[in-house]
Design a protein around this motif. Structure first.
Motif, PDB file in Angstrom:
ATOM      1  N   VAL A  33       0.866  -1.475   0.204  1.00 44.06           N
ATOM      2  CA  VAL A  33      -0.267   0.024  -0.098  1.00 44.06           C
ATOM      3  C   VAL A  33       0.793   0.588  -0.020  1.00 44.06           C
ATOM      4  CG1 VAL A  33      -0.241   0.395   2.729  1.00 44.06           C
ATOM      5  CG2 VAL A  33      -1.986   0.885   1.350  1.00 44.06           C
ATOM      6  N   SER A  34       0.165   2.122  -0.334  1.00 42.98           N
ATOM      7  CA  SER A  34       0.931   3.820  -0.492  1.00 42.98           C
ATOM      8  C   SER A  34      -0.434   4.629   0.207  1.00 42.98           C
ATOM      9  CB  SER A  34       1.944   3.770  -2.230  1.00 42.98           C
ATOM     10  OG  SER A  34       2.010   5.237  -2.116  1.00 42.98           O
ATOM     11  N   VAL A  35      -0.049   5.277   0.520  1.00 46.77           N
ATOM     12  CA  VAL A  35      -0.590   6.656   1.068  1.00 46.77           C
ATOM     13  C   VAL A  35      -0.099   7.883   1.173  1.00 46.77           C
ATOM     14  CG1 VAL A  35      -1.914   7.141   3.561  1.00 46.77           C
ATOM     15  CG2 VAL A  35      -1.423   4.240   2.649  1.00 46.77           C
ATOM     16  N   THR A  36      -1.311   8.618   0.683  1.00 44.02           N
ATOM     17  CA  THR A  36      -0.220  10.515   0.978  1.00 44.02           C
ATOM     18  C   THR A  36      -0.917  11.161   1.716  1.00 44.02           C
ATOM     19  OG1 THR A  36      -0.421  10.184  -1.952  1.00 44.02           O
ATOM     20  CG2 THR A  36       0.291  12.305  -0.794  1.00 44.02           C
ATOM     21  N   PRO A  37      -0.102  11.824   2.403  1.00 47.11           N
ATOM     22  CA  PRO A  37      -0.839  13.144   2.920  1.00 47.11           C
ATOM     23  C   PRO A  37      -1.438  13.579   3.347  1.00 47.11           C
ATOM     24  CG  PRO A  37       1.975  12.876   3.258  1.00 47.11           C
ATOM     25  CD  PRO A  37       1.657  11.760   2.671  1.00 47.11           C
ATOM     26  N   PRO A  38      -2.311  14.624   3.449  1.00 47.54           N
ATOM     27  CA  PRO A  38      -2.617  15.511   2.446  1.00 47.54           C
ATOM     28  C   PRO A  38      -1.274  16.495   3.192  1.00 47.54           C
ATOM     29  CG  PRO A  38      -4.197  14.799   4.337  1.00 47.54           C
ATOM     30  CD  PRO A  38      -2.902  13.990   4.938  1.00 47.54           C
ATOM     31  N   SER A  39      -1.879  17.643   2.642  1.00 46.44           N
ATOM     32  CA  SER A  39      -1.307  19.343   2.307  1.00 46.44           C
ATOM     33  C   SER A  39      -0.974  19.798   4.216  1.00 46.44           C
ATOM     34  CB  SER A  39      -1.055  19.872   1.793  1.00 46.44           C
ATOM     35  OG  SER A  39      -2.468  20.455   2.118  1.00 46.44           O
ATOM     36  N   ASN A  53       1.561   7.183   9.816  1.00 47.41           N
ATOM     37  CA  ASN A  53       1.465   7.956  10.576  1.00 47.41           C
ATOM     38  C   ASN A  53       1.501   9.183   9.777  1.00 47.41           C
ATOM     39  OD1 ASN A  53       0.236   9.808  12.627  1.00 47.41           O
ATOM     40  ND2 ASN A  53       0.489   7.565  14.552  1.00 47.41           N
ATOM     41  N   PHE A  54       0.332  10.323   9.962  1.00 48.69           N
ATOM     42  CA  PHE A  54       0.373  11.265   9.210  1.00 48.69           C
ATOM     43  C   PHE A  54       0.307  12.601  10.557  1.00 48.69           C
ATOM     44  CE2 PHE A  54      -0.940   9.219   6.144  1.00 48.69           C
ATOM     45  CZ  PHE A  54       0.294   9.053   5.175  1.00 48.69           C
ATOM     46  N   LYS A  55       0.537  13.798  11.236  1.00 48.46           N
ATOM     47  CA  LYS A  55       0.861  14.726  12.663  1.00 48.46           C
ATOM     48  C   LYS A  55       0.447  15.969  11.342  1.00 48.46           C
ATOM     49  CE  LYS A  55       2.579  16.104  16.376  1.00 48.46           C
ATOM     50  NZ  LYS A  55       3.729  16.260  17.674  1.00 48.46           N
ATOM     51  N   HIS A  56      -0.894  16.653  12.020  1.00 49.15           N
ATOM     52  CA  HIS A  56      -1.111  18.245  11.577  1.00 49.15           C
ATOM     53  C   HIS A  56      -0.389  19.051  12.906  1.00 49.15           C
ATOM     54  CE1 HIS A  56      -3.477  21.787  11.523  1.00 49.15           C
ATOM     55  NE2 HIS A  56      -3.273  20.946   9.743  1.00 49.15           N
ATOM     56  N   ILE A  63      -3.405  11.302  12.098  1.00 47.65           N
ATOM     57  CA  ILE A  63      -3.744  10.494  11.581  1.00 47.65           C
ATOM     58  C   ILE A  63      -3.234   9.094  11.283  1.00 47.65           C
ATOM     59  CG2 ILE A  63      -5.272   9.309   9.037  1.00 47.65           C
ATOM     60  CD1 ILE A  63      -6.182  12.552   8.749  1.00 47.65           C
ATOM     61  N   GLN A  64      -3.837   7.877  12.084  1.00 46.57           N
ATOM     62  CA  GLN A  64      -3.195   6.143  11.190  1.00 46.57           C
ATOM     63  C   GLN A  64      -3.837   5.922  10.886  1.00 46.57           C
ATOM     64  OE1 GLN A  64      -3.244   5.320  15.942  1.00 46.57           O
ATOM     65  NE2 GLN A  64      -1.460   4.846  15.661  1.00 46.57           N
ATOM     66  N   VAL A  65      -2.752   5.193   9.710  1.00 43.37           N
ATOM     67  CA  VAL A  65      -3.371   3.505   9.189  1.00 43.37           C
ATOM     68  C   VAL A  65      -3.036   2.676   9.861  1.00 43.37           C
ATOM     69  CG1 VAL A  65      -3.439   2.639   6.938  1.00 43.37           C
ATOM     70  CG2 VAL A  65      -3.241   5.418   7.184  1.00 43.37           C
ATOM     71  N   ILE A  66      -3.661   0.849   9.768  1.00 42.96           N
ATOM     72  CA  ILE A  66      -3.076   0.555  10.759  1.00 42.96           C
ATOM     73  C   ILE A  66      -3.771  -1.306   9.784  1.00 42.96           C
ATOM     74  CG2 ILE A  66      -3.389  -1.213  13.403  1.00 42.96           C
ATOM     75  CD1 ILE A  66      -3.488   1.688  13.879  1.00 42.96           C
ATOM     76  N   GLY A  67      -3.235  -1.343   9.484  1.00 49.50           N
ATOM     77  CA  GLY A  67      -3.353  -3.433   8.911  1.00 49.50           C
ATOM     78  C   GLY A  67      -3.599  -4.438   9.648  1.00 49.50           C
ATOM     79  N   THR A  68      -4.197  -5.419   9.596  1.00 52.93           N
ATOM     80  CA  THR A  68      -3.879  -6.571   9.819  1.00 52.93           C
ATOM     81  C   THR A  68      -4.215  -7.100   9.036  1.00 52.93           C
ATOM     82  OG1 THR A  68      -4.438  -5.518  11.631  1.00 52.93           O
ATOM     83  CG2 THR A  68      -4.011  -7.777  11.659  1.00 52.93           C
ATOM     84  N   LYS A  69      -3.616  -8.047   8.624  1.00 57.21           N
ATOM     85  CA  LYS A  69      -3.516  -9.277   7.611  1.00 57.21           C
ATOM     86  C   LYS A  69      -4.404 -10.840   8.381  1.00 57.21           C
ATOM     87  CE  LYS A  69       0.579  -8.393   5.008  1.00 57.21           C
ATOM     88  NZ  LYS A  69       1.526  -8.995   4.163  1.00 57.21           N
ATOM     89  N   LEU A  70      -5.370 -10.759   7.589  1.00 55.57           N
ATOM     90  CA  LEU A  70      -6.919 -11.655   8.297  1.00 55.57           C
ATOM     91  C   LEU A  70      -6.673 -12.739   7.309  1.00 55.57           C
ATOM     92  CD1 LEU A  70      -8.163  -8.964   9.654  1.00 55.57           C
ATOM     93  CD2 LEU A  70      -6.902 -10.430  11.392  1.00 55.57           C
ATOM     94  N   TRP A 135      -8.647  -2.933   7.623  1.00 56.74           N
ATOM     95  CA  TRP A 135      -7.398  -1.336   7.332  1.00 56.74           C
ATOM     96  C   TRP A 135      -8.619  -0.935   8.659  1.00 56.74           C
ATOM     97  CZ3 TRP A 135      -3.295  -1.064   5.425  1.00 56.74           C
ATOM     98  CH2 TRP A 135      -3.033  -1.966   4.678  1.00 56.74           C
ATOM     99  N   LEU A 136      -8.161  -0.065   9.047  1.00 47.64           N
ATOM    100  CA  LEU A 136      -8.167   0.893  10.550  1.00 47.64           C
ATOM    101  C   LEU A 136      -7.972   2.408  10.041  1.00 47.64           C
ATOM    102  CD1 LEU A 136      -8.071  -0.266  13.844  1.00 47.64           C
ATOM    103  CD2 LEU A 136     -10.069  -0.297  12.722  1.00 47.64           C
ATOM    104  N   VAL A 137      -8.270   3.248   9.684  1.00 47.28           N
ATOM    105  CA  VAL A 137      -8.298   4.707   9.584  1.00 47.28           C
ATOM    106  C   VAL A 137      -8.141   5.378  10.864  1.00 47.28           C
ATOM    107  CG1 VAL A 137      -7.509   6.337   7.709  1.00 47.28           C
ATOM    108  CG2 VAL A 137      -7.773   4.219   7.008  1.00 47.28           C
ATOM    109  N   ILE A 138      -7.747   6.201  11.738  1.00 50.53           N
ATOM    110  CA  ILE A 138      -7.833   6.804  12.442  1.00 50.53           C
ATOM    111  C   ILE A 138      -7.392   8.054  12.596  1.00 50.53           C
ATOM    112  CG2 ILE A 138      -8.696   6.441  15.468  1.00 50.53           C
ATOM    113  CD1 ILE A 138      -6.654   3.418  14.466  1.00 50.53           C
ATOM    114  N   GLY A 139      -8.255   9.019  13.090  1.00 46.91           N
ATOM    115  CA  GLY A 139      -7.769  10.866  13.171  1.00 46.91           C
ATOM    116  C   GLY A 139      -8.636  10.605  14.323  1.00 46.91           C
TER     117      GLY A 139
END
Length: 166
Positions: A33-39, A53-56, A63-70, A135-139
């Motif tokens: 996976v590729s994840v792009t942070p917002p400006s 994980n991105f920080k403002h 904002i965290q992006v967490i993946g778990t293979k299931l 996938w969890l995307v957590i803000g």
């Protein structure tokens, strides 16, 4: 004097390289996976549990992006419900939870709030299953900033691109 100049050049080089990292996509080979942070968001490389994980910096929101293979939907359901249970057991109050589509992703969007010492923190959770990976995307953001940063949260979900399965 030469040593001071060397360290000044080294410092400038490190600062410029971290700016380049902050603006580029985070790629994770394990999950393809590729994840792009917002400006205006920076890559937080200190989080070794998240795929991204991105920080403002201005608001300290994350904002965290967490993946778990299931292996199955049943296992994913347990993973997701355990995460939500952890939030509610930690005194986060669920505000909403519903099926939702963000960009091309279909999943469930939940929101939580936690108030302590007069400050309210909002937590947005978008969960979805893709090819056996949960996938969890957590803000995490202050209540006063949540409405302004919601679009950035959606941008992270929408920016997730996956390598084609072989």
């Amino acid at each position: 004097m030469k040593i001071a100049r060397f360290f000044a050049v080294l410092l400038v080089t490190l600062l410029l390289s971290s700016v380049a990292v902050a603006q580029g996509a985070v790629q994770n080979e394990e999950f393809g996976v590729s994840v792009t942070p917002p400006s205006a968001w920076e890559v937080n490389a200190d989080d070794d549990k998240a795929v991204a994980n991105f920080k403002h910096a201005e608001t300290s929101s994350q904002i965290q992006v967490i993946g778990t293979k299931l292996m199955s939907q049943d296992v994913a359901d347990v993973f997701f419900s355990t995460f939500h249970k952890t939030l509610t057991e930690s005194s986060f109050e669920q505000q909403s939870s519903a099926a939702s589509t963000i960009g091309e992703r279909e999943g469930k969007l939940s929101s939580y709030a936690y108030t302590h010492s007069g400050q309210t923190v909002n937590v947005l959770v978008f969960e979805f299953l893709r090819e056996g990976t949960a996938w969890l995307v957590i803000g995490y953001m202050q209540d006063s900033e949540a409405q302004n940063l919601r679009g950035d949260f959606d941008t992270v979900v929408s920016s997730m691109s996956f390598e084609a399965a072989e």
